[in-house]
Design an enzyme around this catalytic site. Sequence first.
Site, PDB file in Angstrom:
ATOM      1  N   TYR A 106       0.945  -1.569  -0.472  1.00  0.00           N
ATOM      2  CA  TYR A 106       0.041  -0.058  -0.320  1.00  0.00           C
ATOM      3  C   TYR A 106       0.530   1.433  -0.109  1.00  0.00           C
ATOM      4  CZ  TYR A 106      -3.704   3.256   2.545  1.00  0.00           C
ATOM      5  OH  TYR A 106      -3.949   4.323   2.119  1.00  0.00           O
ATOM      6  N   ILE A 107       1.258   1.380   0.725  1.00  0.00           N
ATOM      7  CA  ILE A 107       2.232   2.948   1.245  1.00  0.00           C
ATOM      8  C   ILE A 107       3.619   2.461   0.481  1.00  0.00           C
ATOM      9  CG2 ILE A 107       3.425   4.632   2.360  1.00  0.00           C
ATOM     10  CD1 ILE A 107       2.216   3.352   5.093  1.00  0.00           C
ATOM     11  N   ASN A 125       7.915  -9.776  -2.062  1.00  0.00           N
ATOM     12  CA  ASN A 125       8.183 -11.370  -2.296  1.00  0.00           C
ATOM     13  C   ASN A 125       6.266 -10.916  -2.798  1.00  0.00           C
ATOM     14  OD1 ASN A 125       6.420 -10.403  -0.054  1.00  0.00           O
ATOM     15  ND2 ASN A 125       7.784 -11.819   0.845  1.00  0.00           N
ATOM     16  N   ASP A 178      12.366 -12.478  -2.194  1.00  0.00           N
ATOM     17  CA  ASP A 178      12.536 -11.641   0.183  1.00  0.00           C
ATOM     18  C   ASP A 178      13.318 -10.962  -0.245  1.00  0.00           C
ATOM     19  OD1 ASP A 178      12.050 -12.810   2.171  1.00  0.00           O
ATOM     20  OD2 ASP A 178      10.760 -13.515   1.113  1.00  0.00           O
ATOM     21  N   SER A 195       2.489  -6.011   9.507  1.00  0.00           N
ATOM     22  CA  SER A 195       2.296  -4.717   9.538  1.00  0.00           C
ATOM     23  C   SER A 195       0.524  -5.110  10.106  1.00  0.00           C
ATOM     24  CB  SER A 195       2.429  -3.933   8.089  1.00  0.00           C
ATOM     25  OG  SER A 195       1.194  -4.631   7.076  1.00  0.00           O
ATOM     26  N   TYR A 208       3.563  -6.376  17.151  1.00  0.00           N
ATOM     27  CA  TYR A 208       4.420  -5.723  15.578  1.00  0.00           C
ATOM     28  C   TYR A 208       5.538  -4.320  15.794  1.00  0.00           C
ATOM     29  CZ  TYR A 208       3.103  -1.843  11.717  1.00  0.00           C
ATOM     30  OH  TYR A 208       3.973  -0.866  11.102  1.00  0.00           O
ATOM     31  N   PHE A 213     -14.752  -0.677  17.915  1.00  0.00           N
ATOM     32  CA  PHE A 213     -14.296  -1.228  19.003  1.00  0.00           C
ATOM     33  C   PHE A 213     -14.284  -0.746  19.933  1.00  0.00           C
ATOM     34  CE2 PHE A 213     -12.155  -3.593  14.908  1.00  0.00           C
ATOM     35  CZ  PHE A 213     -12.850  -4.669  14.951  1.00  0.00           C
ATOM     36  N   ARG A 265     -10.515  -3.743  21.271  1.00  0.00           N
ATOM     37  CA  ARG A 265     -10.052  -4.773  20.372  1.00  0.00           C
ATOM     38  C   ARG A 265      -8.527  -5.002  21.266  1.00  0.00           C
ATOM     39  NH1 ARG A 265      -7.908  -3.237  14.536  1.00  0.00           N
ATOM     40  NH2 ARG A 265      -7.001  -1.630  15.668  1.00  0.00           N
ATOM     41  N   ASP A 288      -5.069  -1.648  21.630  1.00  0.00           N
ATOM     42  CA  ASP A 288      -5.561  -0.263  21.104  1.00  0.00           C
ATOM     43  C   ASP A 288      -5.254   0.393  22.974  1.00  0.00           C
ATOM     44  OD1 ASP A 288      -6.348  -1.136  18.511  1.00  0.00           O
ATOM     45  OD2 ASP A 288      -8.361  -1.212  18.876  1.00  0.00           O
TER      46      ASP A 288
HETATM   47  N1  UDP Z   1     -11.746   0.349  14.637  1.00  0.00           N
HETATM   48  C1  UDP Z   1     -13.055   0.093  14.411  1.00  0.00           C
HETATM   49  N2  UDP Z   1     -13.761  -1.206  14.392  1.00  0.00           N
HETATM   50  C2  UDP Z   1     -12.677  -1.655  12.888  1.00  0.00           C
HETATM   51  C3  UDP Z   1     -11.740  -1.698  13.338  1.00  0.00           C
HETATM   52  C4  UDP Z   1     -10.849  -0.617  13.397  1.00  0.00           C
HETATM   53  O1  UDP Z   1     -13.726   0.236  15.759  1.00  0.00           O
HETATM   54  O2  UDP Z   1     -13.650  -2.254  12.793  1.00  0.00           O
HETATM   55  C5  UDP Z   1     -11.423   0.960  15.569  1.00  0.00           C
HETATM   56  C6  UDP Z   1      -9.785   0.469  16.135  1.00  0.00           C
HETATM   57  O3  UDP Z   1      -9.782   0.332  17.148  1.00  0.00           O
HETATM   58  C7  UDP Z   1      -8.825   2.036  16.588  1.00  0.00           C
HETATM   59  C8  UDP Z   1      -9.175   2.379  14.832  1.00  0.00           C
HETATM   60  O4  UDP Z   1     -10.111   2.623  14.639  1.00  0.00           O
HETATM   61  O5  UDP Z   1      -9.111   2.049  17.381  1.00  0.00           O
HETATM   62  C9  UDP Z   1      -8.089   2.180  14.350  1.00  0.00           C
HETATM   63  O6  UDP Z   1      -8.321   0.969  13.401  1.00  0.00           O
HETATM   64  P1  UDP Z   1      -6.793   0.554  12.385  1.00  0.00           P
HETATM   65  O7  UDP Z   1      -6.725  -1.384  12.262  1.00  0.00           O
HETATM   66  O8  UDP Z   1      -7.869   1.317  10.994  1.00  0.00           O
HETATM   67  O9  UDP Z   1      -5.615   1.189  13.230  1.00  0.00           O
HETATM   68  P2  UDP Z   1      -4.576   1.094  13.578  1.00  0.00           P
HETATM   69  O10 UDP Z   1      -4.927   2.505  14.423  1.00  0.00           O
HETATM   70  O11 UDP Z   1      -4.842  -0.064  15.059  1.00  0.00           O
HETATM   71  O12 UDP Z   1      -3.362   1.405  13.166  1.00  0.00           O
END
Ligand code: UDP
Length: 329
Positions: A11-12, A32, A51, A77, A141, A208, A282, A285
């Site tokens: 992506y980036i 890869n 790779d 990632s 990660y 989440f 999640r 977070d």
């Molecule tokens: N998030 C959410 N619902 C989803 C996916 C992500 O509420 O289906 C929330 C996640 O908990 C975080 C924010 O969105 O607070 C950004 O998540 P993402 O995975 O995009 O990036 P991260 O901050 O983990 O790098």
Amino acid sequence: MAILVLGGAGYIGAHTVYELIDAGRDVVVVDNLMTGFRAAVHPKARFYEVDIRDKKGMDALFEKERIEGVIHFAASSQVGESMKEPLKYYDNNLWGTISLLESMTEHGVDKIVFSSTAATYGEPERIPILESDRTEPTNTYGETKLAMEKLMGWVSQAKGLHYVALRYFNACGAHPSGAIGEAHDPETHLIPLILQVPNGQREKISIFGEDYPTKDGTCVRDYIHVCDLAQAHILALDYLMAGGENNVFNLGNGVGFTVKEVIDVTRAVTGHPIPAQTSPRRAGDPAQLVASSEKAKTVLGWEPKYDSLETIISTAWNWHRAHPHGFEG
Ligand code: UDP
């Protein structure tokens, strides 16, 4: 002389290759294709399916191509996966970089700009986060990325390597031409998942956690357009080529948005009601991650162009609407 982009089908990486080619640079891409897509590679870049852990393959490339600097995106990632498969992350991210640095130092290539992450900080001590703040990753990660940064430091002392680590906050959006955009399998990122709702691929978005200590109870993140990130890599490489010292920079917009705010802006951009439901938090977070990018602005002269979330999400919507299955149809 060419610039070597490792992970240039991701992506980036792919967006950085587009920006480099637009700027008239000669580009070699290595990927890869484990998570990247051949179709994401700019047609003017010379592509090698290798790779980075394949030392012989990388040695052959450094012998064939005249490389003046490396931009390194080739890594696993996904935070969630890294907690289930830590060895995969140490192998691909850390071992891959060790093997790469061996090959680079043997071939006299001494400049590297590489992807680091806000995940190196873990739970932040304060907002906005400065590069000098405590780094205590809360997931594998982030730990492997921090280890990569430290590895570069030691190799620099011993072998004269010059490096810049770029700690990204939340990369999002797509190339304004619509040619390339975000595509992950499985998708775990908030904005592409929300856009699956107006695209008819998902009924609703899960939020989440709604009990974080933030203004509406949902997590706050700093969303930065992928083309702005791409520009920062070019500036960082030019900085090293001009004799700049080893450095670490945050890359974000410096403005935090809650998950609910992101959903609201996406509703406005797409004109779709986008139903949302509350789900459990999640794991791993942090409540808030917002960057101070003053250092990148002052030292590199970086100025993000896409500073409104509406514009960022519009570019993402433009891509996802036209490519509901990413690069695969
Ligand atoms: N998030 C959410 N619902 C989803 C996916 C992500 O509420 O289906 C929330 C996640 O908990 C975080 C924010 O969105 O607070 C950004 O998540 P993402 O995975 O995009 O990036 P991260 O901050 O983990 O790098």
